[in-house]
Design an enzyme around this catalytic site. Structure first.
Site, mmCIF file in Angstrom:
data_model
loop_
_atom_site.group_PDB
_atom_site.id
_atom_site.type_symbol
_atom_site.label_atom_id
_atom_site.label_comp_id
_atom_site.label_asym_id
_atom_site.label_seq_id
_atom_site.Cartn_x
_atom_site.Cartn_y
_atom_site.Cartn_z
ATOM 1 N N TYR A 69 0.835 -1.310 0.179
ATOM 2 C CA TYR A 69 0.045 -0.014 -0.074
ATOM 3 C C TYR A 69 0.775 1.286 -0.015
ATOM 4 C CZ TYR A 69 -4.554 -2.367 0.050
ATOM 5 O OH TYR A 69 -5.558 -3.164 -0.476
ATOM 6 N N ARG A 72 1.586 1.833 -3.539
ATOM 7 C CA ARG A 72 0.205 2.346 -4.222
ATOM 8 C C ARG A 72 0.264 3.784 -4.080
ATOM 9 N NH1 ARG A 72 -4.263 -1.135 -3.829
ATOM 10 N NH2 ARG A 72 -5.291 0.486 -4.791
ATOM 11 N N GLN A 103 -15.873 3.852 -5.923
ATOM 12 C CA GLN A 103 -15.094 2.933 -5.603
ATOM 13 C C GLN A 103 -13.700 3.009 -5.457
ATOM 14 O OE1 GLN A 103 -16.769 -1.088 -7.313
ATOM 15 N NE2 GLN A 103 -17.307 0.533 -8.629
ATOM 16 N N ASP A 106 -8.487 6.768 -4.303
ATOM 17 C CA ASP A 106 -7.141 7.484 -4.929
ATOM 18 C C ASP A 106 -7.476 8.954 -4.551
ATOM 19 O OD1 ASP A 106 -8.825 8.652 -7.014
ATOM 20 O OD2 ASP A 106 -8.162 6.969 -8.077
ATOM 21 N N HIS A 121 -15.195 2.637 -0.733
ATOM 22 C CA HIS A 121 -14.159 1.848 -0.562
ATOM 23 C C HIS A 121 -12.984 2.589 0.332
ATOM 24 C CE1 HIS A 121 -15.342 -1.156 -3.785
ATOM 25 N NE2 HIS A 121 -16.335 -1.435 -2.798
ATOM 26 N N GLY A 189 -16.570 3.242 -15.780
ATOM 27 C CA GLY A 189 -15.002 2.710 -15.428
ATOM 28 C C GLY A 189 -14.953 1.909 -14.510
ATOM 29 N N SER A 191 -15.927 -2.457 -13.702
ATOM 30 C CA SER A 191 -16.317 -3.838 -14.062
ATOM 31 C C SER A 191 -17.735 -4.328 -13.484
ATOM 32 C CB SER A 191 -15.089 -4.720 -13.902
ATOM 33 O OG SER A 191 -14.858 -4.866 -12.416
ATOM 34 N N ASN A 215 -17.645 2.922 -20.500
ATOM 35 C CA ASN A 215 -16.794 2.088 -20.323
ATOM 36 C C ASN A 215 -15.860 1.609 -21.617
ATOM 37 O OD1 ASN A 215 -15.164 -0.336 -19.494
ATOM 38 N ND2 ASN A 215 -16.247 -0.320 -17.597
ATOM 39 N N GLU A 217 -14.862 -1.325 -22.451
ATOM 40 C CA GLU A 217 -15.247 -2.564 -22.596
ATOM 41 C C GLU A 217 -16.453 -2.732 -22.172
ATOM 42 O OE1 GLU A 217 -12.746 -5.289 -20.406
ATOM 43 O OE2 GLU A 217 -10.771 -4.227 -21.906
HETATM 44 C C1 BJW Z 1 -12.134 2.409 -18.513
HETATM 45 C C2 BJW Z 1 -11.172 2.982 -19.018
HETATM 46 C C3 BJW Z 1 -11.324 4.288 -19.169
HETATM 47 C C4 BJW Z 1 -10.349 1.122 -18.067
HETATM 48 N N1 BJW Z 1 -12.394 4.803 -19.367
HETATM 49 N N2 BJW Z 1 -13.196 2.739 -18.644
HETATM 50 C C5 BJW Z 1 -19.542 -14.068 -4.384
HETATM 51 C C6 BJW Z 1 -20.526 -13.362 -4.648
HETATM 52 C C7 BJW Z 1 -20.943 -12.013 -4.505
HETATM 53 C C8 BJW Z 1 -20.141 -11.563 -3.519
HETATM 54 C C9 BJW Z 1 -19.010 -11.960 -2.829
HETATM 55 C C10 BJW Z 1 -18.575 -13.315 -3.205
HETATM 56 N N3 BJW Z 1 -17.808 -13.886 -2.602
HETATM 57 C C11 BJW Z 1 -17.163 -12.760 -1.782
HETATM 58 C C12 BJW Z 1 -18.088 -11.752 -2.122
HETATM 59 C C13 BJW Z 1 -18.069 -10.228 -1.538
HETATM 60 C C14 BJW Z 1 -16.938 -9.351 -2.170
HETATM 61 C C15 BJW Z 1 -16.970 -9.499 -3.628
HETATM 62 O O1 BJW Z 1 -17.927 -8.652 -4.149
HETATM 63 N N4 BJW Z 1 -16.251 -10.145 -4.145
HETATM 64 C C16 BJW Z 1 -16.356 -10.220 -5.931
HETATM 65 C C17 BJW Z 1 -15.084 -10.210 -6.539
HETATM 66 C C18 BJW Z 1 -16.985 -11.548 -6.221
HETATM 67 N N5 BJW Z 1 -17.436 -7.983 -1.416
HETATM 68 C C19 BJW Z 1 -16.741 -7.777 -0.642
HETATM 69 O O2 BJW Z 1 -16.135 -8.457 0.133
HETATM 70 C C20 BJW Z 1 -17.208 -6.121 0.061
HETATM 71 N N6 BJW Z 1 -17.759 -6.339 1.352
HETATM 72 C C21 BJW Z 1 -18.977 -7.186 1.487
HETATM 73 O O3 BJW Z 1 -19.711 -7.497 0.698
HETATM 74 O O4 BJW Z 1 -19.248 -7.222 2.853
HETATM 75 C C22 BJW Z 1 -20.286 -8.287 3.110
HETATM 76 C C23 BJW Z 1 -19.591 -9.730 2.625
HETATM 77 C C24 BJW Z 1 -18.474 -9.973 2.972
HETATM 78 C C25 BJW Z 1 -18.031 -11.482 2.505
HETATM 79 C C26 BJW Z 1 -18.848 -12.291 1.865
HETATM 80 C C27 BJW Z 1 -20.051 -11.732 1.478
HETATM 81 C C28 BJW Z 1 -20.520 -10.593 1.817
HETATM 82 C C29 BJW Z 1 -15.936 -5.582 0.120
HETATM 83 C C30 BJW Z 1 -15.285 -5.210 -1.253
HETATM 84 C C31 BJW Z 1 -13.989 -4.203 -1.159
HETATM 85 C C32 BJW Z 1 -13.493 -4.229 -2.287
HETATM 86 N N7 BJW Z 1 -12.011 -3.683 -2.320
HETATM 87 C C33 BJW Z 1 -11.366 -3.448 -3.264
HETATM 88 C C34 BJW Z 1 -10.025 -2.853 -3.017
HETATM 89 C C35 BJW Z 1 -9.900 -1.694 -2.236
HETATM 90 C C36 BJW Z 1 -8.473 -1.269 -1.576
HETATM 91 C C37 BJW Z 1 -7.471 -1.173 -2.646
HETATM 92 O O5 BJW Z 1 -7.606 -0.587 -3.711
HETATM 93 O O6 BJW Z 1 -6.686 -1.883 -2.552
HETATM 94 O O7 BJW Z 1 -11.763 -2.263 -4.127
HETATM 95 S S1 BJW Z 1 -11.039 -4.775 -4.564
HETATM 96 C C38 BJW Z 1 -11.082 -3.685 -5.937
HETATM 97 O O8 BJW Z 1 -12.316 -4.064 -6.681
HETATM 98 C C39 BJW Z 1 -11.405 -2.082 -5.383
HETATM 99 C C40 BJW Z 1 -12.207 -1.524 -6.441
HETATM 100 O O9 BJW Z 1 -12.820 -0.508 -5.851
HETATM 101 C C41 BJW Z 1 -13.150 -2.824 -6.685
HETATM 102 C C42 BJW Z 1 -13.931 -2.319 -8.025
HETATM 103 O O10 BJW Z 1 -13.064 -2.656 -9.324
HETATM 104 P P1 BJW Z 1 -13.449 -1.504 -10.224
HETATM 105 O O11 BJW Z 1 -13.300 -0.106 -9.886
HETATM 106 O O12 BJW Z 1 -14.672 -1.975 -10.947
HETATM 107 O O13 BJW Z 1 -12.130 -1.979 -11.111
HETATM 108 P P2 BJW Z 1 -11.948 -2.966 -12.256
HETATM 109 O O14 BJW Z 1 -10.515 -3.093 -12.511
HETATM 110 O O15 BJW Z 1 -12.574 -4.226 -11.951
HETATM 111 O O16 BJW Z 1 -12.504 -2.330 -13.546
HETATM 112 C C43 BJW Z 1 -12.235 -1.140 -14.088
HETATM 113 C C44 BJW Z 1 -12.914 -0.860 -15.416
HETATM 114 O O17 BJW Z 1 -12.574 0.291 -16.049
HETATM 115 C C45 BJW Z 1 -13.094 -2.134 -16.369
HETATM 116 O O18 BJW Z 1 -14.312 -2.590 -16.758
HETATM 117 C C46 BJW Z 1 -12.225 -1.295 -17.782
HETATM 118 O O19 BJW Z 1 -12.894 -1.688 -18.880
HETATM 119 C C47 BJW Z 1 -12.638 -0.036 -17.513
HETATM 120 N N8 BJW Z 1 -11.533 1.242 -18.157
HETATM 121 N N9 BJW Z 1 -9.772 2.323 -18.562
HETATM 122 C C48 BJW Z 1 -13.466 4.142 -19.019
HETATM 123 N N10 BJW Z 1 -9.945 4.959 -19.625
#
Ligand code: BJW
Length: 256
Positions: A69, A72, A103, A106, A121, A189, A191, A215, A217
């Site tokens: 971190y 980052r 989400q 930064d 987040h 932006g 997924s 997005n 994609e």
């Molecule tokens: C552009 C572009 C440009 C590129 N212009 N577009 C099974 C089923 C359902 C849920 C769960 C499950 N198992 C576990 C869970 C729960 C879990 C979850 O959802 N997991 C899934 C992955 C399955 N969620 C949690 O644990 C959350 N808490 C919770 O639910 O509590 C209750 C619970 C707990 C346990 C079990 C069940 C319930 C907390 C989630 C916390 C996420 N944390 C992170 C890290 C934060 C700290 C750090 O930065 O290190 O947050 S993970 C990461 O993903 C980060 C992001 O905020 C988050 C979302 O990602 P994001 O922003 O969508 O990024 P990408 O890379 O995925 O997408 C980028 C997009 O941009 C792409 O589509 C590109 O195409 C696009 N793009 N350039 C426009 N120029």
């Protein structure tokens, strides 16, 4: 050359009363901040989230997680908001009721000038105690990594939400209520696979809102979106603000 924006989308945004925007890592990509799930360039293509972004990982190896971190943080400290961040400030200022739910950890939306916003987040610039959750702004610099909480001596961690951790109840309620009450929901932006943020566009749609996606994609929500615009948010959003006829902020220094 920006893509053509459908005329009915422009009309919809121009007359919208309540707008909620959900942003993800893609919005900061043009500022040089890596996304998570993109093949080759996303953080999760190079690092295992189970070893770095869970409370269990921190308990196992706090030094590794703290140092990752710190790396980052240093990337983000050098990043500047881009044209998408500034266009969202323009939307906030032009629309009667607006909420930005990000989400991203930064802080670039805040730096650009967004104020009606929720950081779902957390924020990587903040630090808290792993044991007791104290918000910590100062600690004694020693050789220990991670440093210790000045209140209870527990290890310090970034104030972000890891997998398996809950979102602040108040933030989630505000975001959910706004999604349920909006007439236009804009997903940019992200997924849209991480729960509970991924539920917000579905809630909005179920309650009768129109959904726009911007997005590079197709994503998990493209099929339910009323408009899915493929392209970079730093190009599409300023173009959209101009087409709707809202005042725009010309930021020459913005990251491209
Ligand atoms: C552009 C572009 C440009 C590129 N212009 N577009 C099974 C089923 C359902 C849920 C769960 C499950 N198992 C576990 C869970 C729960 C879990 C979850 O959802 N997991 C899934 C992955 C399955 N969620 C949690 O644990 C959350 N808490 C919770 O639910 O509590 C209750 C619970 C707990 C346990 C079990 C069940 C319930 C907390 C989630 C916390 C996420 N944390 C992170 C890290 C934060 C700290 C750090 O930065 O290190 O947050 S993970 C990461 O993903 C980060 C992001 O905020 C988050 C979302 O990602 P994001 O922003 O969508 O990024 P990408 O890379 O995925 O997408 C980028 C997009 O941009 C792409 O589509 C590109 O195409 C696009 N793009 N350039 C426009 N120029």
């Amino acid at each position: 050359m920006p893509v053509d924006i459908p005329k009915d989308l422009i009309t919809e945004l121009a007359s919208a009363e309540r707008v909620v925007v959900l942003t993800g890592a893609g919005v900061s990509a043009e500022s040089g901040v890596p996304t998570f799930r993109e093949a080759h360039t996303g953080l999760w293509s190079q690092y295992d989230p189970r070893e770095l972004a869970t409370p269990q990982a921190f308990a196992r190896n706090p030094r590794l997680v703290w140092e990752w971190y710190e790396w980052r943080r240093s990337l983000i400290q050098n990043a500047k908001p881009n044209r998408a961040h500034y266009a969202l400030v323009d939307l906030e200022q032009a629309l009667p009721t607006f909420l930005l739910v990000t989400q991203n950890i930064d802080g670039l939306h805040w730096l650009a000038g967004s104020r009606d916003m929720i950081e779902l987040h957390g924020n990587i610039a903040r630090t808290k105690c792993f044991e007791e959750g104290h918000a910590v702004t100062w600690w004694a610099e020693t050789d220990e990594i991670p440093p210790r909480c000045p209140y209870c001596g527990g290890p310090l961690r970034p104030d972000v939400v890891w997998f398996g951790e809950g979102i602040s109840e108040q933030s989630l309620r505000t975001a959910t209520d706004a999604a349920a009450a909006c007439d236009l929901f804009v997903c940019i932006g992200t997924s849209a696979v991480v729960h509970p943020a991924s539920q917000l566009p579905l809630i909005a749609k179920r309650m009768g809102a129109r959904v726009i996606e911007i997005n590079t994609e197709q994503t998990a929500i493209s099929v339910m979106a009323d408009w899915s615009i493929l392209g970079k948010s730093g190009e599409i959003l300023p173009h959209l603000v101009r087409e709707v006829g809202f005042p725009t902020t010309a930021i020459d220094g913005a990251a491209q």
